[in-house]
Design a protein around this motif. Structure first.
Motif, mmCIF file in Angstrom:
data_model
loop_
_atom_site.group_PDB
_atom_site.id
_atom_site.type_symbol
_atom_site.label_atom_id
_atom_site.label_comp_id
_atom_site.label_asym_id
_atom_site.label_seq_id
_atom_site.Cartn_x
_atom_site.Cartn_y
_atom_site.Cartn_z
ATOM 1 N N UNK A 31 -8.114 -5.771 -27.431
ATOM 2 C CA UNK A 31 -7.845 -6.326 -28.777
ATOM 3 C C UNK A 31 -6.390 -6.113 -29.166
ATOM 4 N N UNK A 32 -5.846 -4.943 -28.847
ATOM 5 C CA UNK A 32 -4.430 -4.667 -29.149
ATOM 6 C C UNK A 32 -3.515 -5.589 -28.347
ATOM 7 N N UNK A 33 -3.803 -5.712 -27.056
ATOM 8 C CA UNK A 33 -2.970 -6.538 -26.182
ATOM 9 C C UNK A 33 -2.980 -7.998 -26.623
ATOM 10 N N UNK A 34 -4.173 -8.521 -26.909
ATOM 11 C CA UNK A 34 -4.272 -9.928 -27.289
ATOM 12 C C UNK A 34 -3.600 -10.177 -28.634
ATOM 13 N N UNK A 35 -3.783 -9.253 -29.567
ATOM 14 C CA UNK A 35 -3.138 -9.392 -30.885
ATOM 15 C C UNK A 35 -1.623 -9.380 -30.751
ATOM 16 N N UNK A 36 -1.110 -8.468 -29.921
ATOM 17 C CA UNK A 36 0.343 -8.394 -29.686
ATOM 18 C C UNK A 36 0.877 -9.669 -29.041
ATOM 19 N N UNK A 37 0.013 -10.333 -28.253
ATOM 20 C CA UNK A 37 0.441 -11.547 -27.539
ATOM 21 C C UNK A 37 0.319 -12.803 -28.402
ATOM 22 N N UNK A 38 -0.134 -12.639 -29.663
ATOM 23 C CA UNK A 38 -0.220 -13.790 -30.549
ATOM 24 C C UNK A 38 -1.613 -14.362 -30.716
ATOM 25 N N UNK A 66 -6.486 -22.284 -26.951
ATOM 26 C CA UNK A 66 -5.454 -22.049 -27.967
ATOM 27 C C UNK A 66 -4.082 -22.332 -27.358
ATOM 28 N N UNK A 67 -3.063 -22.228 -28.182
ATOM 29 C CA UNK A 67 -1.695 -22.439 -27.665
ATOM 30 C C UNK A 67 -1.077 -21.121 -27.179
ATOM 31 N N UNK A 68 -1.836 -20.035 -27.275
ATOM 32 C CA UNK A 68 -1.333 -18.714 -26.853
ATOM 33 C C UNK A 68 -1.167 -18.670 -25.335
ATOM 34 N N UNK A 69 -0.046 -18.089 -24.889
ATOM 35 C CA UNK A 69 0.195 -17.890 -23.459
ATOM 36 C C UNK A 69 0.350 -16.397 -23.205
ATOM 37 N N UNK A 70 -0.513 -15.858 -22.355
ATOM 38 C CA UNK A 70 -0.514 -14.406 -22.124
ATOM 39 C C UNK A 70 0.458 -13.981 -21.029
ATOM 40 N N UNK A 71 0.978 -14.959 -20.286
ATOM 41 C CA UNK A 71 1.959 -14.646 -19.241
ATOM 42 C C UNK A 71 1.327 -14.603 -17.859
#
Length: 223
Positions: A31-38, A66-71
């Motif tokens: 949850x922390x990682x995903x929130x930090x990634x947008x 979504x438009x989020x890109x986690x890398x």
């Protein structure tokens, strides 16, 4: 008249949430990682939506919807951080060792099949002392093209160990894993001993529910 249930020939254990108590720790970090990634999210959402799934499938779902890109290195970074995450101790699920020993004593074959990588299992099972019981048969979603909720992993485990799906039972705690076992044509026993378990989701997925590992020997015919 009581129904006589055939003895299983292979017991397939999920790992996280069934053998080792890691789901809450991992989903808090996720949850922390995903929130930090947008992708603003909560522990509760991750626990319900992503438990039992591989990080590859989690990333794919988020990036497709979504438009989020986690890398490109998201999964690699996640796996690199696991030793640190679990460094402070991982507990075995209460009484699961006793059930494994009962399966062994009955001469029934068993294995572990999980969305996690083999390297992660070495960390978590290693910390709980369960690793020697499973080193002979460890299956990971990295070995198949589609992870849970698809049946591929459980079918691969059955095929590799030489059993038909109808001869196998699955011990799971996630909705995705329960769906995968049912789709594979296996009976699934779904553990909801964790307060964050999605009990309704497990019922809808077709699992036989239990909330204490000591109940399992009575539910699963192993004698």
């Amino acid at each position: 008249m009581t129904e006589t249930r055939p003895l299983p020939k292979l017991v397939i254990f999920d790992c996280d949430g069934i053998l080792v108590d890691t789901e809450n720790l991992a989903n808090r970090r996720l949850a922390e990682w995903l929130s930090d990634a947008g992708f603003p999210t909560t522990f509760e959402y991750c626990r319900k939506s992503f438990s039992g799934r591989s990080m590859v499938s989690v990333q794919k779902e988020i990036e497709e919807t979504t438009s989020v890109r986690l890398g490109a290195d998201f999964v690699e970074r996640w796996n690199a951080g696991l030793p640190d995450l679990f460094a402070h101790g991982v507990e075995a699920i209460p009484y699961v060792r006793e059930f494994i020993e009962a399966v062994r004593a009955a001469g029934i074959a068993y294995c572990v099949a999980t969305s996690a990588r083999i390297s992660k299992m070495h960390i978590t099972l290693g910390q709980t002392g369960l690793l020697p019981l499973f080193e002979h048969a460890m299956f990971s979603a990295t070995m198949v093209s589609r992870g849970k909720p698809f049946p591929d992993l459980f079918l691969h485990a059955a095929r590799t160990t030489g059993f038909a799906p109808a001869e196998c039972i699955v011990i799971e705690d996630s909705v995705a894993g329960t769906q995968a076992g049912i789709a594979a044509g296996m009976r699934v026993f779904s553990y909801h001993g964790d307060p964050y378990s999605d009990r309704d989701g497990l019922i809808q997925a077709g699992g036989i529910l239990f909330d204490d590992m000591r109940e399992l020997a009575g539910l699963v015919p192993i004698h």
